[in-house]
Motif scaffolding. Structure first.
Motif, mmCIF file in Angstrom:
data_model
loop_
_atom_site.group_PDB
_atom_site.id
_atom_site.type_symbol
_atom_site.label_atom_id
_atom_site.label_comp_id
_atom_site.label_asym_id
_atom_site.label_seq_id
_atom_site.Cartn_x
_atom_site.Cartn_y
_atom_site.Cartn_z
ATOM 1 N N GLY A 103 44.902 0.192 -79.793
ATOM 2 C CA GLY A 103 45.012 -0.485 -81.072
ATOM 3 C C GLY A 103 46.277 -0.204 -81.841
ATOM 4 N N VAL A 104 47.123 0.687 -81.324
ATOM 5 C CA VAL A 104 48.389 1.007 -81.994
ATOM 6 C C VAL A 104 49.439 -0.009 -81.574
ATOM 7 N N PRO A 105 50.156 -0.623 -82.517
ATOM 8 C CA PRO A 105 51.219 -1.557 -82.137
ATOM 9 C C PRO A 105 52.255 -0.881 -81.247
ATOM 10 N N LEU A 106 52.700 -1.593 -80.226
ATOM 11 C CA LEU A 106 53.677 -1.032 -79.293
ATOM 12 C C LEU A 106 54.928 -0.558 -80.020
ATOM 13 N N GLU A 107 55.340 -1.297 -81.046
ATOM 14 C CA GLU A 107 56.529 -0.926 -81.813
ATOM 15 C C GLU A 107 56.367 0.463 -82.444
ATOM 16 N N ASP A 108 55.167 0.740 -82.986
ATOM 17 C CA ASP A 108 54.918 2.047 -83.602
ATOM 18 C C ASP A 108 54.960 3.158 -82.562
ATOM 19 N N LEU A 109 54.430 2.877 -81.373
ATOM 20 C CA LEU A 109 54.434 3.871 -80.305
ATOM 21 C C LEU A 109 55.861 4.182 -79.865
ATOM 22 N N LEU A 110 56.691 3.153 -79.704
ATOM 23 C CA LEU A 110 58.081 3.368 -79.324
ATOM 24 C C LEU A 110 58.832 4.167 -80.384
ATOM 25 N N LEU A 111 58.572 3.871 -81.656
ATOM 26 C CA LEU A 111 59.208 4.615 -82.744
ATOM 27 C C LEU A 111 58.815 6.087 -82.703
ATOM 28 N N ALA A 112 57.533 6.352 -82.400
ATOM 29 C CA ALA A 112 57.052 7.730 -82.387
ATOM 30 C C ALA A 112 57.658 8.532 -81.240
ATOM 31 N N LEU A 113 57.939 7.860 -80.126
ATOM 32 C CA LEU A 113 58.394 8.575 -78.937
ATOM 33 C C LEU A 113 59.915 8.601 -78.771
ATOM 34 N N ARG A 114 60.640 7.814 -79.581
ATOM 35 C CA ARG A 114 62.078 7.728 -79.353
ATOM 36 C C ARG A 114 62.812 9.012 -79.715
ATOM 37 N N ALA A 115 62.163 9.913 -80.491
ATOM 38 C CA ALA A 115 62.806 11.169 -80.860
ATOM 39 C C ALA A 115 62.783 12.191 -79.724
ATOM 40 N N LEU A 116 62.058 11.893 -78.643
ATOM 41 C CA LEU A 116 62.009 12.835 -77.522
ATOM 42 C C LEU A 116 63.409 13.032 -76.941
ATOM 43 N N PRO A 117 63.924 14.258 -76.897
ATOM 44 C CA PRO A 117 65.256 14.485 -76.332
ATOM 45 C C PRO A 117 65.240 14.352 -74.823
ATOM 46 N N ALA A 118 66.419 14.109 -74.248
ATOM 47 C CA ALA A 118 66.519 13.902 -72.803
ATOM 48 C C ALA A 118 66.058 15.123 -72.018
ATOM 49 N N ASP A 119 66.230 16.310 -72.577
ATOM 50 C CA ASP A 119 65.846 17.529 -71.853
ATOM 51 C C ASP A 119 64.476 18.034 -72.279
ATOM 52 N N GLY A 120 63.682 17.163 -72.901
ATOM 53 C CA GLY A 120 62.401 17.601 -73.436
ATOM 54 C C GLY A 120 61.216 17.384 -72.531
ATOM 55 N N LEU A 121 61.430 16.965 -71.279
ATOM 56 C CA LEU A 121 60.322 16.726 -70.359
ATOM 57 C C LEU A 121 60.007 17.981 -69.554
ATOM 58 N N ARG A 122 58.718 18.287 -69.441
ATOM 59 C CA ARG A 122 58.251 19.415 -68.638
ATOM 60 C C ARG A 122 57.204 18.906 -67.652
ATOM 61 N N GLY A 123 57.323 19.322 -66.413
ATOM 62 C CA GLY A 123 56.303 19.008 -65.426
ATOM 63 C C GLY A 123 55.308 20.147 -65.339
ATOM 64 N N VAL A 124 54.024 19.829 -65.309
ATOM 65 C CA VAL A 124 52.971 20.848 -65.250
ATOM 66 C C VAL A 124 52.119 20.622 -64.019
ATOM 67 N N GLN A 125 51.987 21.665 -63.221
ATOM 68 C CA GLN A 125 51.096 21.634 -62.062
ATOM 69 C C GLN A 125 49.758 22.211 -62.490
ATOM 70 N N LEU A 126 48.684 21.508 -62.207
ATOM 71 C CA LEU A 126 47.359 21.976 -62.578
ATOM 72 C C LEU A 126 47.017 23.245 -61.798
ATOM 73 N N PRO A 127 46.657 24.332 -62.487
ATOM 74 C CA PRO A 127 46.269 25.555 -61.767
ATOM 75 C C PRO A 127 45.113 25.274 -60.812
ATOM 76 N N SER A 128 45.410 25.300 -59.538
ATOM 77 C CA SER A 128 44.439 24.903 -58.522
ATOM 78 C C SER A 128 44.953 25.340 -57.170
ATOM 79 N N SER A 129 44.128 25.150 -56.154
ATOM 80 C CA SER A 129 44.529 25.525 -54.798
ATOM 81 C C SER A 129 43.742 24.708 -53.780
ATOM 82 N N PRO A 130 44.331 24.485 -52.586
ATOM 83 C CA PRO A 130 43.615 23.732 -51.540
ATOM 84 C C PRO A 130 42.442 24.549 -51.001
#
Length: 305
Positions: A237-264
């Motif tokens: 229900g959130v307008p796409l424009e509002d979502l893009l505005l909220a996320l555009r402040a994310l810096p280029a180096d702000g992404l982190r990958g997380v592996q779920l603590p688990s095992s085969p």
């Protein structure tokens, strides 16, 4: 602001909108205050396609803490052993989590059952969801001029027999998607595949930023249409424009990958992935605002992308 509004309107004309979240897995709000949690599901088949082999290839929880200065991509192993709720035509039961998409019938219905399964497992309610056709992303990558991927372990594709040597290299859409599908003969198996898919998303964002699409309206229109044609979204229900505005402040180096603590683990001669200590507190952190603290306390599970 005007430019962003124009882009979001153009994007709105191409992207499909569906109810991708089960009612019980949906966060009952229509604002973007506080932390945000989105479900990202990747499939080799276009949403709505019917037929066999409808299992989801990629399952990500995207967590954005308050402040919008970083985002965490939590990969859910597709072989994770879970309890899948019953739905029309399926009585429920224990299975691999990517089977939830199949039991739900694939597409929108399959994503809804997958979201219900994740909610039962984690307690997380989602602020939105997206279903991605990764085959469609080939065209996006090619329109961007390819992406830079750094291969840490040489691997031969079981799909094309292509060999990916170690080192950073430019890949077109077919090469990149072929590479991030590989898990056999890699030291970490499916965990390496998850990390490579996280890296591809980062590489695509980097390439989009480098391409300066705003100065080439024709190419921008092509990319937006290709992205839109590969996505089905539920913005809650959130307008796409509002979502893009909220996320555009994310810096280029702000992404982190997380592996779920688990095992085969082999159970009744079937290979599964099982949680370590219920996820080692990760789900509780995602439900609140403590993911940055959790990441700092659990560095073995976190990668800067």
């Amino acid at each position: 602001m005007v430019g962003l509004k124009t882009l979001s309107h153009r994007y709105d004309r191409t992207v499909a909108r569906e109810q991708l979240l089960d009612p019980g897995a949906r966060n009952d709000r229509t604002d973007l205050d506080g932390s945000l949690n989105y479900l990202l599901v990747g499939s080799d088949r276009r949403a709505g396609h019917s037929g066999p082999d409808q299992r989801s290839d990629t399952i990500l929880i995207v967590h954005v803490p308050p402040g919008r200065r970083e985002a965490y991509l939590v990969s859910i192993p597709r072989d994770l052993l879970v309890a899948i709720p019953p739905t029309s035509g399926f009585g429920g039961g224990q299975d691999k989590i990517n089977a939830a998409y199949e039991h739900g019938g694939g597409g929108q219905a399959g994503t809804r059952l997958l979201s219900a399964t994740l909610n039962r497992l984690t307690g997380i309610r989602f602020d939105g969801a997206a279903l991605i056709d990764f085959n469609g992303f080939r065209k996006v990558i090619d329109l961007l001029g390819g992406v830079q991927m750094c291969v840490d372990t040489e691997v031969r594709s079981i799909h094309t027999n292509r060999v990916f040597p170690t080192g950073c290299q430019q890949m077109d859409g077919a090469q990149a998607l072929d590479y991030v599908r590989q898990r056999y003969d890699l030291p970490g198996g499916d965990y390496d595949r998850q990390r490579h898919q996280q890296q591809l998303l980062r590489a695509m964002l980097d390439r989009a930023g480098q391409a300066d699409l705003r100065s080439n309206p024709v190419k921008l229109d092509q990319v937006l249409r290709a992205v839109g044609g590969s996505l089905t979204v539920d913005t809650n229900g959130v307008p796409l424009e509002d979502l893009l505005l909220a996320l555009r402040a994310l810096p280029a180096d702000g992404l982190r990958g997380v592996q779920l603590p688990s095992s085969p683990q082999i159970i009744d001669e079937v290979s599964y992935v099982v949680l370590d200590n219920g996820g080692n507190g990760l789900f509780e952190a995602v439900r609140g605002t403590r993911v940055p603290a959790w990441a700092q306390a659990n560095p073995r599970w976190v990668t800067r992308l």
